[in-house]
Design a protein around this motif. Sequence first.
Motif: not given
Length: 271
Positions: A44-49, A51-61, A98-109
């Motif tokens: 699973f994974g979570i990505a959240w926005y 105060d900073r432009p890039e998202p925080g992220r937490y993932r695990d198998i 391989n867990c989503h979300p994937f991030v690049f710079e300020n983008w999440s997917f």
Amino acid sequence: MCRWAAYRGDPLYLEELVSSPAHSLIEQSHCATRAKTATNGDGFGIAWYGDRPEPGRYRDILPAWSDCNLKSLARQIRSPLFLAHVRAATGGGTRRDNCHPFVFENWSFQHNGQISNFDRLRRPMEAMLDDRLFHARSGTTDSELLFLLAMQFGMAVNPIAAMAEAIGFVEGLSLHLTGSVLVRFTSAFSDGRSLYAIRYATDRKAPTLYASPVGSGNCLVSEPLNDDVDAWREIPDGSAVMIDDTGVHVSPFQPEERAADEARTPAAISA
């Protein structure tokens, strides 16, 4: 097939989508009702926005239902825009990158779907990436590579058009190399300001997508979070969605034919 949820609006605790509703994302991880696979236990994974432009992220198998940290984080993190995903692997090993979300710079997917014959398409897809994007790839999934391909095609400038070009390129490439095409694609992605989604499939069997107001915002989900059927609007197959300050906007979506045509030529593959 995976399950996911995404939200944009006034700040909301992640638990309002992830763990609290009757059919929350954690509930869907072991009892999905509108997918071929009821169990989504490959991470699973979570990505959240914030105060900073890039998202925080937490993932695990771990399966989402068995990770006490996920429930604790979802109860404490409050965000105006976030993505959450539970995985049922159709390709790529069960590993954290391989867990989503994937991030690049300020983008999440995040993505639910598949690219048929991906093992034959992977190398020419990777060859389209510039060095910066190629070295950003850490996993082995078709989802992450399609995300980076859309970044290559200008997602930072025009997100929906870039994703249309990326999917069109993959379809053309598949037809050229395998003689057949099958892409099933329901995704959510964000630059930290607007939330975007696409529901599309070459065989008109795209994974499900629903929208509903939640609190003072709007959410997009793979399947409804409760039994209030009147609250959930199904997004039609072949649609693009944008959620911004003015609300939810749905428009027709088609892959970019120019990209598909160019993908059939060796020059485009080696560019």
